[in-house]
Motif scaffolding. Structure first.
Motif, mmCIF file in Angstrom:
data_model
loop_
_atom_site.group_PDB
_atom_site.id
_atom_site.type_symbol
_atom_site.label_atom_id
_atom_site.label_comp_id
_atom_site.label_asym_id
_atom_site.label_seq_id
_atom_site.Cartn_x
_atom_site.Cartn_y
_atom_site.Cartn_z
ATOM 1 N N GLY A 139 35.188 -6.194 -29.506
ATOM 2 C CA GLY A 139 34.612 -6.619 -29.181
ATOM 3 C C GLY A 139 34.544 -7.981 -29.633
ATOM 4 N N ASN A 182 27.576 -5.282 -26.871
ATOM 5 C CA ASN A 182 27.348 -4.736 -28.551
ATOM 6 C C ASN A 182 25.305 -5.378 -28.387
ATOM 7 O OD1 ASN A 182 29.954 -4.688 -29.330
ATOM 8 N ND2 ASN A 182 29.741 -7.246 -30.128
ATOM 9 N N GLU A 227 31.348 -7.672 -23.646
ATOM 10 C CA GLU A 227 31.667 -7.271 -24.936
ATOM 11 C C GLU A 227 30.346 -8.175 -25.696
ATOM 12 O OE1 GLU A 227 33.655 -5.485 -26.252
ATOM 13 O OE2 GLU A 227 35.315 -5.266 -24.928
#
Length: 136
Positions: free
Chosen positions: A102, A53, A49
């Motif tokens: 996320g 990102n 995650e």
């Protein structure tokens, strides 16, 4: 048996969606070698995650940093965007949403998380991190 001595690794990654898989597999190897197999599944999710990102929301390079000290595993991602990450929503309220899960996953699955502005090699950016405490 997890090691008691602190250690740290940094993996520098390009802005490439394949970096998420490379980061996840590298993290699995690091944790296995250090006897932290019990943290692998959650750590992989968190690292995925954070790196996703960094790659998705910025244009420059990124880095995955993994540290072990005092029974705490810290996983962090540096990227070139100095702005704060999107605040995590409530995981239950996000449902089947394609975006925005996320940081909610990071908040839900880690013991602690945060972010800070950071400069690295003359580049401005931010460092988003989370921690897992070993049950061993």
């Amino acid at each position: 048996m997890p090691e008691t001595e602190p250690w740290e690794y940094t993996l520098y990654i390009p802005n490439d969606v394949r970096a998420v898989t490379v980061s996840r597999r590298t993290l699995r190897l690091i944790l296995t070698v250090h006897g932290l197999i019990g943290l692998v599944d959650t750590a992989e999710l968190l690292a995925s995650e954070l790196v996703a990102n960094a790659v998705r929301h910025t244009k420059g390079p990124a880095a995955l940093r993994v540290c072990w000290s005092g029974g705490v595993l810290r996983i962090g991602a540096w990227d070139t965007d100095p702005g704060p990450p999107e605040p995590p929503g409530e995981l239950e309220r996000l449902g089947d949403a394609e975006e925005g899960r996320g940081m909610a996953l990071v908040r839900a699955c880690s013991d602690l998380w945060g972010w800070q502005p950071l400069t690295r090699n003359g580049n401005r950016g931010k460092y988003v991190w989370c921690e897992l405490t070993s049950a061993a």
